[in-house]
Scaffold this active site. Structure first.
Site, PDB file in Angstrom:
ATOM      1  N   TYR A  33       0.822  -1.212   0.000  1.00 24.89           N
ATOM      2  CA  TYR A  33       0.000   0.000   0.000  1.00 24.89           C
ATOM      3  C   TYR A  33       0.850   1.253   0.000  1.00 24.89           C
ATOM      4  O   TYR A  33       2.064   1.184   0.186  1.00 24.89           O
ATOM      5  CB  TYR A  33      -0.963  -0.005   1.193  1.00 24.89           C
ATOM      6  CG  TYR A  33      -0.320   0.341   2.520  1.00 24.89           C
ATOM      7  CD1 TYR A  33       0.461  -0.590   3.205  1.00 24.89           C
ATOM      8  CD2 TYR A  33      -0.487   1.596   3.093  1.00 24.89           C
ATOM      9  CE1 TYR A  33       1.046  -0.269   4.426  1.00 24.89           C
ATOM     10  CE2 TYR A  33       0.093   1.925   4.312  1.00 24.89           C
ATOM     11  CZ  TYR A  33       0.857   0.990   4.976  1.00 24.89           C
ATOM     12  OH  TYR A  33       1.443   1.315   6.172  1.00 24.89           O
ATOM     13  N   ARG A  52       7.911   4.055  -4.852  1.00 26.34           N
ATOM     14  CA  ARG A  52       7.976   3.138  -3.707  1.00 26.34           C
ATOM     15  C   ARG A  52       6.934   2.026  -3.849  1.00 26.34           C
ATOM     16  O   ARG A  52       7.205   0.871  -3.519  1.00 26.34           O
ATOM     17  CB  ARG A  52       7.781   3.915  -2.398  1.00 26.34           C
ATOM     18  CG  ARG A  52       8.033   3.063  -1.171  1.00 26.34           C
ATOM     19  CD  ARG A  52       8.079   3.876   0.105  1.00 26.34           C
ATOM     20  NE  ARG A  52       6.784   4.438   0.432  1.00 26.34           N
ATOM     21  CZ  ARG A  52       6.533   5.238   1.468  1.00 26.34           C
ATOM     22  NH1 ARG A  52       7.513   5.587   2.282  1.00 26.34           N
ATOM     23  NH2 ARG A  52       5.327   5.710   1.691  1.00 26.34           N
ATOM     24  N   ARG A 100      -8.217 -20.127  -1.482  1.00 30.26           N
ATOM     25  CA  ARG A 100      -7.132 -19.923  -0.506  1.00 30.26           C
ATOM     26  C   ARG A 100      -6.084 -21.042  -0.500  1.00 30.26           C
ATOM     27  O   ARG A 100      -6.321 -22.141  -0.044  1.00 30.26           O
ATOM     28  CB  ARG A 100      -7.730 -19.785   0.899  1.00 30.26           C
ATOM     29  CG  ARG A 100      -6.699 -19.379   1.945  1.00 30.26           C
ATOM     30  CD  ARG A 100      -7.297 -19.303   3.333  1.00 30.26           C
ATOM     31  NE  ARG A 100      -6.287 -18.917   4.314  1.00 30.26           N
ATOM     32  CZ  ARG A 100      -5.379 -19.753   4.806  1.00 30.26           C
ATOM     33  NH1 ARG A 100      -5.370 -21.012   4.430  1.00 30.26           N
ATOM     34  NH2 ARG A 100      -4.486 -19.320   5.678  1.00 30.26           N
ATOM     35  N   HIS A 102      -1.613 -21.039   0.060  1.00 28.87           N
ATOM     36  CA  HIS A 102      -0.531 -20.100   0.365  1.00 28.87           C
ATOM     37  C   HIS A 102       0.264 -19.695  -0.886  1.00 28.87           C
ATOM     38  O   HIS A 102       0.620 -18.538  -1.061  1.00 28.87           O
ATOM     39  CB  HIS A 102       0.432 -20.693   1.399  1.00 28.87           C
ATOM     40  CG  HIS A 102      -0.121 -20.681   2.793  1.00 28.87           C
ATOM     41  ND1 HIS A 102      -1.215 -21.423   3.152  1.00 28.87           N
ATOM     42  CD2 HIS A 102       0.273 -20.018   3.914  1.00 28.87           C
ATOM     43  CE1 HIS A 102      -1.481 -21.219   4.433  1.00 28.87           C
ATOM     44  NE2 HIS A 102      -0.583 -20.372   4.918  1.00 28.87           N
ATOM     45  N   LYS A 147       6.396  -1.846   1.829  1.00 32.61           N
ATOM     46  CA  LYS A 147       5.229  -1.273   2.509  1.00 32.61           C
ATOM     47  C   LYS A 147       4.080  -2.270   2.402  1.00 32.61           C
ATOM     48  O   LYS A 147       3.148  -2.124   1.610  1.00 32.61           O
ATOM     49  CB  LYS A 147       4.877   0.109   1.918  1.00 32.61           C
ATOM     50  CG  LYS A 147       4.109   0.979   2.910  1.00 32.61           C
ATOM     51  CD  LYS A 147       4.182   2.433   2.534  1.00 32.61           C
ATOM     52  CE  LYS A 147       3.226   3.328   3.304  1.00 32.61           C
ATOM     53  NZ  LYS A 147       3.306   3.312   4.747  1.00 32.61           N
ATOM     54  N   GLU A 179      12.206   2.427  13.826  1.00 32.46           N
ATOM     55  CA  GLU A 179      11.275   3.489  13.414  1.00 32.46           C
ATOM     56  C   GLU A 179      10.010   3.392  14.251  1.00 32.46           C
ATOM     57  O   GLU A 179       9.882   2.483  15.075  1.00 32.46           O
ATOM     58  CB  GLU A 179      10.931   3.322  11.930  1.00 32.46           C
ATOM     59  CG  GLU A 179      10.238   1.993  11.648  1.00 32.46           C
ATOM     60  CD  GLU A 179       9.926   1.765  10.178  1.00 32.46           C
ATOM     61  OE1 GLU A 179       9.770   2.747   9.442  1.00 32.46           O
ATOM     62  OE2 GLU A 179       9.821   0.586   9.799  1.00 32.46           O
ATOM     63  N   LEU A 203      10.982   1.356   6.969  1.00 31.47           N
ATOM     64  CA  LEU A 203      10.350   1.846   5.752  1.00 31.47           C
ATOM     65  C   LEU A 203      10.955   3.219   5.487  1.00 31.47           C
ATOM     66  O   LEU A 203      10.920   4.083   6.360  1.00 31.47           O
ATOM     67  CB  LEU A 203       8.844   1.985   5.935  1.00 31.47           C
ATOM     68  CG  LEU A 203       8.208   2.540   4.661  1.00 31.47           C
ATOM     69  CD1 LEU A 203       8.018   1.440   3.646  1.00 31.47           C
ATOM     70  CD2 LEU A 203       6.931   3.261   4.938  1.00 31.47           C
TER      71      LEU A 203
HETATM   72  N1  PDD Z   1       2.823   5.119   7.324  1.00 29.34           N
HETATM   73  N2  PDD Z   1       7.504   3.972   8.831  1.00 29.34           N
HETATM   74  C1  PDD Z   1       6.363   3.270   8.867  1.00 29.34           C
HETATM   75  C2  PDD Z   1       6.367   1.920   9.494  1.00 29.34           C
HETATM   76  C3  PDD Z   1       5.191   3.805   8.299  1.00 29.34           C
HETATM   77  O1  PDD Z   1       4.074   3.083   8.292  1.00 29.34           O
HETATM   78  C4  PDD Z   1       5.227   5.109   7.737  1.00 29.34           C
HETATM   79  C5  PDD Z   1       4.025   5.745   7.121  1.00 29.34           C
HETATM   80  C6  PDD Z   1       6.441   5.810   7.748  1.00 29.34           C
HETATM   81  C7  PDD Z   1       6.564   7.203   7.146  1.00 29.34           C
HETATM   82  O2  PDD Z   1       6.494   7.143   5.747  1.00 29.34           O
HETATM   83  P1  PDD Z   1       5.995   8.380   4.881  1.00 29.34           P
HETATM   84  O3  PDD Z   1       6.799   9.549   5.268  1.00 29.34           O
HETATM   85  O4  PDD Z   1       6.242   7.951   3.484  1.00 29.34           O
HETATM   86  O5  PDD Z   1       4.533   8.577   5.193  1.00 29.34           O
HETATM   87  C8  PDD Z   1       7.556   5.213   8.289  1.00 29.34           C
HETATM   88  C9  PDD Z   1       1.599   5.582   6.764  1.00 29.34           C
HETATM   89  C10 PDD Z   1       1.341   7.017   7.003  1.00 29.34           C
HETATM   90  C11 PDD Z   1       0.484   4.674   7.219  1.00 29.34           C
HETATM   91  O6  PDD Z   1       0.722   3.486   7.347  1.00 29.34           O
HETATM   92  O7  PDD Z   1      -0.652   5.142   7.391  1.00 29.34           O
END
Ligand code: PDD
Length: 280
Positions: A33, A52, A100, A102, A147, A179, A203
């Site tokens: 996503y 990304r 379903r 895997h 992501k 993070e 991320l």
């Molecule tokens: N998440 N690290 C993680 C684990 C994240 O889920 C996000 C953002 C970031 C920051 O990434 P960016 O600057 O590209 O938004 C770092 C989004 C906002 C979410 O999951 O809703």
């Protein structure tokens, strides 16, 4: 119809949008996503977000059914249709719908879902006063650069933070800070601004990259370097970055005050130049 959804070519109200119960996103979290926002008519770093998305898709061997140019058209159309000043755009791509099992299904078309809602800014009070965070073990997989839809550890960590009166949880893996559950973390230590390095354990936030560039452009000493929890306690300032938080001061970690216990100057400066960049 302001809160709208796009599901593999069909537009509807979000409340009417549907995907199959056999969608692999629903059954396995088998997808990826992006969350993007607009500042008025401008989509925040759209090309970086789409790159990304493509990189995440490649990592898990999903072939996107739309090119970046096609995705961009759909996104811009969605923003126009929804009609908000600031729009929150969610894009999700799953491997598709199949019985379903895997292993990857042989013939399947990825499901592309987008939703468009109003972007609700954080309460001003949070920005002015700063937020509290907690630390928690990083129990996620070792490909956090993807992501992925598999957000259960993030969901659990964020809930843990909220239940302890904090805004965000930051993950610690092998003694190193990675993070936040939905954000990246920066620490001001002496003259340096430090954030954990890009790699498989974080991320790489689009906002993080913008802040790195802005800091450099403004002559601040900023670097990607490992950080350990004790360094965070003795930092003068901590802040979070991300699409929803932008640049957000942190004033407490695990109940201990950071720096003077109020938002710091470097954080305030970076938030200001970040905002200016969006307005010009
Ligand atoms: N998440 N690290 C993680 C684990 C994240 O889920 C996000 C953002 C970031 C920051 O990434 P960016 O600057 O590209 O938004 C770092 C989004 C906002 C979410 O999951 O809703």
């Amino acid at each position: 119809m302001p809160n709208i959804a796009f599901v593999s070519g069909k537009w509807s109200a979000i409340s009417a949008a549907k995907v199959s119960v056999e969608d692999r996103g629903f059954q396995f979290g088998d997808g990826i996503y992006e969350l993007i926002r607009t500042y008025g008519d401008r989509v925040f770093h759209l090309h970086e977000h789409l790159s990304r998305l493509e990189a995440s898709a490649k990592e898990i061997e999903i072939t996107l059914p739309y090119s970046a140019a096609q995705l961009e058209k759909i996104i811009r159309l969605g923003c126009r249709k929804s009609g908000y000043t600031d729009t929150k755009i969610y894009i999700q791509v799953t491997r598709g719908t199949a019985p379903r099992l895997h292993s990857f299904p042989k013939k399947v078309t990825p499901t592309v879902v987008m939703t468009f809602r109003a972007f609700e800014p954080l309460p001003v009070k949070l920005r002015e006063e700063g937020v509290a965070i907690i630390s928690t073990p990083d129990i996620r997989w070792a490909r956090c650069n993807v992501k992925s839809l598999n957000l259960l550890p993030n969901v659990m960590a964020r809930e843990q933070a909220l239940r302890s009166g904090a805004f965000e949880a930051v993950f610690i893996r092998d003694g190193k800070v990675t993070e936040g559950a939905g954000s990246n973390l920066f620490a001001v230590i002496g003259k340096k601004i430090i954030t954990p390095p890009a790699g498989p354990y974080i991320l790489c936030g689009i906002t993080r990259e913008v802040v790195l560039q802005l800091a450099k452009k403004n002559g601040l000493e900023i670097m990607e370097k490992d950080l350990k929890l004790p360094q965070l306690y003795s930092a003068q300032e901590l802040f979070l970055t991300g699409t929803t938080v932008e640049v957000l001061p942190v004033i407490r970690l695990n109940g201990r005050a950071i720096g003077a216990g109020r938002p710091g100057e470097k954080t305030a400066f970076l938030y200001r130049v970040f905002q200016q960049q969006q307005m010009t």
